[in-house]
Write an enzyme that holds these catalytic residues in place. Structure first.
Site, mmCIF file in Angstrom:
data_model
loop_
_atom_site.group_PDB
_atom_site.id
_atom_site.type_symbol
_atom_site.label_atom_id
_atom_site.label_comp_id
_atom_site.label_asym_id
_atom_site.label_seq_id
_atom_site.Cartn_x
_atom_site.Cartn_y
_atom_site.Cartn_z
ATOM 1 N N HIS A 144 2.260 35.374 40.122
ATOM 2 C CA HIS A 144 2.241 36.832 40.324
ATOM 3 C C HIS A 144 3.556 37.497 39.924
ATOM 4 O O HIS A 144 4.002 38.452 40.554
ATOM 5 C CB HIS A 144 1.898 37.165 41.780
ATOM 6 N N CYS A 200 3.568 41.147 47.892
ATOM 7 C CA CYS A 200 3.671 39.865 47.191
ATOM 8 C C CYS A 200 4.678 39.850 46.041
ATOM 9 O O CYS A 200 5.653 39.107 46.068
ATOM 10 C CB CYS A 200 2.296 39.463 46.642
ATOM 11 N N LYS A 219 1.831 43.937 56.613
ATOM 12 C CA LYS A 219 1.963 43.929 55.154
ATOM 13 C C LYS A 219 2.035 45.355 54.602
ATOM 14 O O LYS A 219 1.281 46.236 55.011
ATOM 15 C CB LYS A 219 0.768 43.205 54.542
#
Length: 603
Positions: free
Chosen positions: A156, A95, A387
């Site tokens: 984030h 992320c 991921k």
């Protein structure tokens, strides 16, 4: 021949001189009018820009990318009315670094937003790391071009540097003039019914050490009471106090992860602490539609950074149990509905033809996300990995859809290598700005490719990192073949499982990876699933391709320079004086009054 043909021709006398002056003045006046008209025309044709990014969505989770069991009609409609990219690539498989690259158009390690000591993403709102203030985002450039710039959803990228109120990493310090959402990201800790996620391994070790200390102290007290040892009660009390201080030092952060990290902010103000997960989707939608309404006279940039479909997958009752794929599928279908409502808000205000809409995911689906009974992460289709894996396609190949009716051809499919970093120069160009010339920009404008003016990608090479380590590189050869060279790959566990189920996320370095010498080579044109590595025996160009990619990697490394590491231990550490808080720290708690039910779709 006429007089005007000779430089030495005589000049007319008398009234001709004033006439020339009058003509010059008229020409200057006309030029000024034309310049003014051109500026007004340029401003008039600046499109609104709507960027929608999902969180942890696998490319195989979307109907227009081959999924026939999950319902995503609104995303599919975007593809039907726009351009769909089939080789769209995240710059990082996690992320924080992926989003840093997306916002700035450059690899995240250039801003220090990559792993340097094991931490690969920001862990706390109260850490001091984040997107450096000297980085330039597309929002900052468009803001300078007269755009209203809004961010709704996940950030984030950090909050503070030195004090609770400096907000040096905050969206409003990076070109956005409005922010509503999570300064952090969804984690399992946001749901009291889920197991801990933030630095869970460290937390388990600290808890284990605490239990040992408590057992030791109790043993000493018992032995002292029974007269088995001759130690003063003062010494015993001192040891007990040290044990208590050790416990408090780590439990003050890890014991309250939900309160510290799971918060909502509106601009600089914390509005909900801890946040109510059941209402979040409704709030994100309400804020996005409200922003469109306030800025419908444009131009505006709206970045809707969705919290879907990251674990713990908070899903409203209207969608629970409705999909064929459990809670994850329910969350995907709710996300598609939410996107549809935002698109409806654009269309109902007559903005469809003047708005560039873009949809993507920050990286591939999280294969290791699962509980005892079901898969909680996404599906990456035919692509290997997921991921956290910087080299394998499943970790970095993501949906990429652009729609701008009347400007971009409807229903077009482009199978050219493109990057999330390309959105930066594309948006900047559309907004009338200039890409910074004082730094390396890795992205390339997609406008020629999207409009059909260019047939091929502007990227000859793309470099795929896992943390600060180069794991793979891609070469788009003139012949049209796309080669992929892997220098390092993660070791799956259990062996052959296709993911690192024993770790949660695959590592980038250390004992959990394999270094390949010679490197693995794949021809993605024929083998996009990366199932059949090539060899000198099976591919005559093997040595030529490896040599050319090695040369490109060496040239690429010359563009690297050292920068402060935002994920260093000192920056990652939770610092109470940096903790965003509503109320008086440490008694941080607030909830805005909500008058509408989150279970009812719509506003």
């Amino acid at each position: 021949m006429g007089l005007t043909a000779h430089s030495g021709a005589r000049r007319p006398r008398g009234r001709a001189v004033p006439a020339s002056r009058d003509s010059l003045q008229i020409m200057l006046f006309v030029c000024l009018l034309l310049t003014s008209w051109k500026l007004r025309a340029a401003n008039a044709f600046k499109p609104n820009i709507l960027l929608i990014m999902a969180d942890d969505l696998g490319i195989g989770d979307v109907g227009c990318y081959g999924n026939h069991t999950l319902r995503t009609p609104n995303i599919d409609r975007l593809a039907e009315e726009g351009v769909r990219l089939t080789q769209h690539l995240a710059a990082a498989p996690l992320c924080t670094p992926s989003r840093a690259a997306f916002l700035t158009g450059r690899h995240s390690f250039r801003s220090g937003m990559e792993a340097s000591n094991g931490y690969r993403a920001l862990q706390w709102n109260a850490g001091s790391g984040g997107l450096p203030p000297n980085e330039t985002t597309f929002a900052r450039i468009l803001q300078q071009q007269g755009y209203a710039t809004g961010l709704i959803g996940k950030w984030h990228q950090g909050v503070n540097c030195a004090s609770r109120a400096d907000h040096c990493h905050h969206p409003l310090n990076h070109g956005f003039d409005y922010f509503f959402g999570m300064p952090f990201t969804l984690v399992n800790d946001c749901d009291p019914d889920r197991p801990p996620e933030v630095d869970a391994a460290t937390r388990a070790k600290l808890w284990h050490y605490t239990q040992i200390m408590v057992l030791g102290i109790l043993t000493v007290v018992t032995a002292k009471t029974c007269g088995f040892i001759s130690v003063s009660w003062k010494a015993v009390t001192g040891v007990a106090c040290l044990g208590f201080l050790f416990f408090v030092s780590w439990y003050a952060s890890f014991g309250f992860v939900r309160r510290w990290n799971c918060i909502l902010m509106r601009n600089h103000v914390v509005t909900e602490q801890p946040m109510d997960l059941e209402k979040t989707a409704h709030l994100v939608l309400k804020e996005a539609v409200s922003y469109i309404e306030r800025n419908k006279h444009g131009p505006f940039l709206l970045f809707v950074s969705l919290l879907h479909v990251h674990i713990p997958l908070p899903t409203t009752k209207a969608f629970l149990g409705k999909s064929q794929h459990g809670l994850y599928g329910d969350n995907v279908e709710e996300m598609d509905w939410l996107i549809g409502e935002i698109l409806n808000a654009i269309e109902e205000r007559g903005l469809k033809n003047t708005t560039l809409t873009y949809f993507t995911s920050d990286h591939g689906g999280h294969l290791e996300a699962r509980d005892e009974s079901s898969q909680l992460g996404g599906w990456n289709g035919i692509y290997r990995g997921g991921k956290g894996m910087g080299g394998w396609e499943g970790g970095i190949r993501v949906p990429g859809i652009f729609r701008w009716p009347g400007v971009l051809p409807a229903g077009r499919v482009i199978d050219e290598p493109t990057s999330l970093m390309d959105v930066f120069p594309t948006v900047v160009q559309l907004g009338g700005g200039q890409v910074p010339q004082d730094r390396v920009i890795d992205g390339r404008s997609l406008i020629p490719l999207l409009q059909g003016a260019a047939k091929h990608s502007a990227h000859e090479f793309l470099f795929h990192y896992c943390g600060e380590y180069l794991h793979a590189a891609r070469w788009y050869q003139d012949s049209g073949r796309v080669w992929k060279v892997h220098y390092t790959t993660p070791q799956f566990h259990p062996e052959g499982a296709g993911a690192c189920y024993s770790r949660g996320v695959c590592p980038c370095s250390g004992e959990g990876v394999t270094h390949h010498s010679p490197p693995l080579l794949f021809d993605l044109s024929l083998d996009p699933a990366e199932a059949r590595p090539l060899s000198p025996a099976s591919e005559p160009l093997y040595h030529t391709v490896i040599a050319r990619v090695d040369e490109a990697v060496a040239e690429h490394r010359q563009t690297l320079s050292p920068v402060p590491q935002q994920f260093s231990g000192s920056n990652i550490l939770w610092k109470p004086w940096l903790q965003p808080c509503c109320g008086h720290f440490p008694f941080c708690s607030c909830h805005e009054d909500r008058s509408r039910s989150p279970d009812r779709p719509g506003l």
